[in-house]
Design an enzyme around this catalytic site. Structure first.
Site: not given
Length: 185
Positions: A50, A92
């Site tokens: 990710s 993230k």
């Protein structure tokens, strides 16, 4: 003159004392390292795609656990507990802070399209951040579960150091205005 057994006993006692000293020093160092890892910094093995290409699968990084919530900035990479599974950690990038306006539009897969195409607007509530992976196609993030409470943010990623050929310190952008954390409001 001491007997042979008395000398052996003395040596044995001296060796055990020295050994016990090493064990206690080792235990003390272990406790200090554990305390540092639990409260100051931690080493993380990043899993998943990710955050490609910034952070790749199985790279090892260093995280700062002392960054206060009010010092988290747009662009910081953070490790947080997943809002969907609290025992799972996610890595993230902070895209928006409380009070910021974020646009999004659901796509056919239940996720969200690229931010440039988004039409609906949403304000990030107080005490929350908007997190997204750099690799939008392989990231479950705020586009899927919405704003993330700051209480779930565990640490800020300082950099990655292994493999050594890709070692990087992640520079932080200075705040636009030191008196206003959310200059876009």
């Amino acid at each position: 003159m001491k007997s042979f057994y008395a000398q052996k006993s003395f040596l044995s006692m001296a060796l055990w004392t020295k050994f016990a000293g090493y064990v206690l020093k080792g235990a003390g160092i272990g406790i200090v390292i554990s305390a540092i890892n639990d409260s100051l910094v931690s080493f993380v093995v990043f899993q998943g795609e990710s955050m490609d290409p910034t952070i790749q699968n199985n790279e090892i990084g260093l995280c700062d656990k002392t960054t206060p919530y009010e010092d988290i900035r747009r662009g910081d990479i953070v490790v947080a507990a997943s809002p969907k599974q609290l025992n799972v950690q996610i890595c993230k990038r902070v895209i928006a802070l409380e009070g910021d306006e974020v646009t999004f539009q659901p796509d056919g897969d239940g996720g969200y399209e690229d931010l440039a195409k988004l039409k609906n607007y949403k304000y990030i509530p107080r005490g929350h951040v908007w997190l997204e992976g750099d690799n939008k196609a392989s990231s479950l993030d705020s586009r899927n579960f919405g704003p993330v409470p700051l209480g779930l943010v565990r640490s800020r990623v300082i950099g990655k150091f292994y493999p050594f050929r890709s070692a990087t310190i992640f520079a932080r952008e200075p705040p636009n205005d030191p008196w206003d954390r959310n200059p876009t409001r």
